[in-house]
Design an enzyme around this catalytic site. Sequence first.
Site, PDB file in Angstrom:
ATOM      1  N   ARG A  64     -18.337   8.093 -15.783  1.00 53.29           N
ATOM      2  CA  ARG A  64     -18.595   7.224 -14.618  1.00 53.29           C
ATOM      3  C   ARG A  64     -17.889   5.887 -14.798  1.00 53.29           C
ATOM      4  O   ARG A  64     -17.595   5.193 -13.839  1.00 53.29           O
ATOM      5  CB  ARG A  64     -20.103   7.051 -14.385  1.00 53.29           C
ATOM      6  CG  ARG A  64     -20.454   6.154 -13.206  1.00 53.29           C
ATOM      7  CD  ARG A  64     -21.840   6.408 -12.607  1.00 53.29           C
ATOM      8  NE  ARG A  64     -22.853   6.709 -13.587  1.00 53.29           N
ATOM      9  CZ  ARG A  64     -23.458   5.790 -14.379  1.00 53.29           C
ATOM     10  NH1 ARG A  64     -23.157   4.520 -14.256  1.00 53.29           N
ATOM     11  NH2 ARG A  64     -24.365   6.166 -15.253  1.00 53.29           N
ATOM     12  N   TYR A 117     -11.131  -0.666  10.677  1.00 54.29           N
ATOM     13  CA  TYR A 117     -11.498   0.746  10.542  1.00 54.29           C
ATOM     14  C   TYR A 117     -13.002   0.858  10.810  1.00 54.29           C
ATOM     15  O   TYR A 117     -13.776  -0.014  10.401  1.00 54.29           O
ATOM     16  CB  TYR A 117     -11.158   1.217   9.123  1.00 54.29           C
ATOM     17  CG  TYR A 117     -11.528   2.655   8.893  1.00 54.29           C
ATOM     18  CD1 TYR A 117     -10.767   3.674   9.440  1.00 54.29           C
ATOM     19  CD2 TYR A 117     -12.654   2.985   8.151  1.00 54.29           C
ATOM     20  CE1 TYR A 117     -11.110   4.997   9.244  1.00 54.29           C
ATOM     21  CE2 TYR A 117     -13.000   4.319   7.946  1.00 54.29           C
ATOM     22  CZ  TYR A 117     -12.221   5.316   8.494  1.00 54.29           C
ATOM     23  OH  TYR A 117     -12.577   6.621   8.306  1.00 54.29           O
ATOM     24  N   ASP A 189      -6.927  -4.696   3.817  1.00 52.20           N
ATOM     25  CA  ASP A 189      -6.858  -3.233   3.865  1.00 52.20           C
ATOM     26  C   ASP A 189      -5.414  -2.894   4.250  1.00 52.20           C
ATOM     27  O   ASP A 189      -4.982  -3.147   5.373  1.00 52.20           O
ATOM     28  CB  ASP A 189      -7.861  -2.693   4.903  1.00 52.20           C
ATOM     29  CG  ASP A 189      -7.901  -1.171   4.933  1.00 52.20           C
ATOM     30  OD1 ASP A 189      -6.873  -0.540   4.595  1.00 52.20           O
ATOM     31  OD2 ASP A 189      -8.945  -0.612   5.307  1.00 52.20           O
ATOM     32  N   LYS A 214      -5.043   8.618   2.622  1.00 50.45           N
ATOM     33  CA  LYS A 214      -3.990   8.614   3.650  1.00 50.45           C
ATOM     34  C   LYS A 214      -2.610   8.678   2.982  1.00 50.45           C
ATOM     35  O   LYS A 214      -2.282   9.677   2.400  1.00 50.45           O
ATOM     36  CB  LYS A 214      -4.167   7.392   4.541  1.00 50.45           C
ATOM     37  CG  LYS A 214      -5.635   7.142   4.985  1.00 50.45           C
ATOM     38  CD  LYS A 214      -6.170   8.199   5.908  1.00 50.45           C
ATOM     39  CE  LYS A 214      -7.680   8.108   6.114  1.00 50.45           C
ATOM     40  NZ  LYS A 214      -8.184   6.806   6.544  1.00 50.45           N
TER      41      LYS A 214
END
Length: 404
Positions: A64, A117, A189, A214
Amino acid sequence: MNLDDTPLDLQSLVIHGDQDWSRPELNDTALAPAIYTASTYCARTSEEFAAMANEPRHPRYYARYGNPTQERCERLVARLENAESALLCASGMGAMSTTLLSLVKAGDHIVAQSAHYMGTSQLLTDLLPGLGVEVTLVDQRDADAFREAVRPNTRLFIVETPSNPTLALTDLAAVARFARAHGITTLADNTFASPINQRPRDFGIDLVLHSATKYLGGHSDLIAGVVCGNADSIERIWKRSIALGTNVSPFTAFLLLRGLRTLPLRVERQSENALALARFLEKHPAIARVHYPELESHPQHALFKRQMQHGGGVLSIEFKGDAHTGYKAAKRFAASLKLARHAVSLGGVETLVVHAASMWEASLSPERMQATGISPALVRIAAGLESAADLCADMEAALAAAAA
Ligand SMILES: *Cc1c(COP(=O)(O)O)cnc(C)c1O
């Protein structure tokens, strides 16, 4: 070999930039990266255990906290974004939520854009206000609006340029300059542009975030996110990510690294295809407007030239007609395409289109939709790697079907 001081072109960086040039003896001699699936790592001595447990971002402690596959991929993305450090997360939203929750607390104020977004907008208008964080949304096309919204408790500016789905731009240099002077952190972003078309840190932005789902991944076969910045900030965000559990899987880090090798080739081609489609659609009699920053008709074309290489792979179009006829034409067009597929997302090898209003009409009021610039007649197109001629022919046939 130590390449740390050699400026490499992005095309060379994507091939070699995952190597640790300062410690070449640690680099794996296997040319392709190994996938470390281990959940935990053994210490040989108690001193070694203490070092593993206490050294921040140790890649061989507990999965993790990180792993060597992830570390290699992060090194490359950081270099692509001209940053010291990067943190991969389970998704773009994982990167965004972890970053926001590590930067602000109750009583702080954020200035962000009215067009973000959708997932980011939800964090800003729902989750954060519920935790006592104040948020002001401004029209990103006006750089002064960020300055005017500042309060004594403003900690963070969030920008996203080009924005979804109307490809409006934010002046990165102007926003960063003001924020720096007032000790406000900036977060961009950069998903739509990718580092191939725009590097926000070159304009003074502190933190750069991507939905790696993306362009960075590029094959519509993984979900991941990444945030890049100086080592101190990324370590702080990493500490939150281990508490929130937004870590990426080692297999995804491997796939992402594989996708990144061809990022410049893909994005250059996607940008060429998007420009060809934008020029073709701009001339079509059924289309009222084409939103694409590389077009001379884009209202912020001068800003585009200052901060972007090319317009990127995404454009949007608006059909002529009123709220009813334009809406129907847009819907029929999206359903009539054969080569371009009707699906959410972007950045993959296939051209994808979405009719924005059908995607959001269930969750957004007509007023909110208008405020975000989403016309009922708008279709977003994310260009893939097909031939531009085939794509234009597909669009022309669908335009004819939509008009019939
Ligand atoms: C897709 C996207 C996100 C969210 O990323 P996920 O990987 O889907 O979580 C954030 N910002 C932008 C601009 C996006 O396109």
